[in-house]
Scaffold this active site. Sequence first.
Site, PDB file in Angstrom:
ATOM      1  N   GLU A 142      -5.185   9.155   3.569  1.00 34.68           N
ATOM      2  CA  GLU A 142      -6.001  10.213   4.309  1.00 34.68           C
ATOM      3  C   GLU A 142      -7.719   9.899   4.437  1.00 34.68           C
ATOM      4  O   GLU A 142      -8.278  10.123   5.338  1.00 34.68           O
ATOM      5  CB  GLU A 142      -5.948  11.713   3.654  1.00 34.68           C
ATOM      6  N   HIS A 231       2.719   6.560  14.120  1.00 35.17           N
ATOM      7  CA  HIS A 231       3.378   6.636  13.014  1.00 35.17           C
ATOM      8  C   HIS A 231       4.565   5.579  12.764  1.00 35.17           C
ATOM      9  O   HIS A 231       4.978   5.620  11.825  1.00 35.17           O
ATOM     10  CB  HIS A 231       3.755   7.875  12.483  1.00 35.17           C
TER      11      HIS A 231
END
Length: 308
Positions: A142, A231
């Site tokens: 992140e 993803h």
Amino acid sequence: NKATHATGTGKGVLGDNKSFNTLSSSGTYYLQDSTRNLKTYTARNSANENLLPGTLLSDSDNYWTDGAAVDAHTYAAEVYDYYKTKFNRNSFDGNGAAIKSTVHFGRNFNNAYWNGAQMIYGDGDGSTFVPLSGALDVVGHEITHAVIERSANLVYENQSGALNESFADVLGNLIEDRDNGWLLGEDIYTPSVSGDALRSMSNPESQGDPAHMDDYKNLPNTREGDWGGVHTNSGIPNKAFVNFVETSGITRDNAGKVWYRALTSYMTSRSDFDDARNATIQAATDLFGSSSTEVTAVTNAWAAVGVG
Ligand SMILES: O=C(NO)[C@]12CC[C@H](CC1)C2
Ligand SMILES: [Ca+2]
Ligand SMILES: [Zn+2]
């Protein structure tokens, strides 16, 4: 009286003991690491983004029992140290920007993300996820999204978006530094199932993701299509990185330097897989020379996934 540095102790999400920098002021301790400019907050399970960052976490005796907060704070420190030590990058912006993390965002929230200004972690629903700051590779993933945003700023769709995801997976796992098949999120995913993970970089197909251009998924550039499969198609550059780092003579640190230099010196917002190939070859050439093992290995690594 002024605030002073202190060392807090506590248990992380998985019950592991750890210590970390806190700030002591007027008899109260705060989850603030002023050596790295980190601050950790709680949303107290509100899902209202307008209330972010929420409340700076405090404690009366500097022994911390909120595992999600302990891990968000300690893992952010590890990510900060990795970027500083390995690449001499001071925080995600290279200029010492504050890394703000908010835990307990929403209810049973099965996600974590960088919102352009800070880190946000859900608690998970307890069966798909436990609190998501409990995994160093996820925290690294992140915060790397923030680094990407401040460098190549890869647009989060199609191939540039899959590269955004892949570079986040690569750095997240380099920072976690484990030899377990380059898995992503294994520590926080499905507590009742052992050995599984959100993604595998070494074997993307094990999670249904492609590991070669022949299997590239042409998904719609919509939320339902995961913005063109950011993803899932990330499996292809992820596999290229594993091919590279696992070539004999290549070290993790040098592989990471090549990827970091490609991202910060050559890639741009609309770079595609071919551009990433060229950027990593150029970075390896800059760092190790045109006839180096690294240049040969990175060229072969991309060829093996059908790029180049
Ligand atoms: O890949 C991700 N975000 O782009 C994830 C999804 C679950 C973990 C937390 C955030 C990884
Ligand atoms: Ca991992
Ligand atoms: Zn991501």
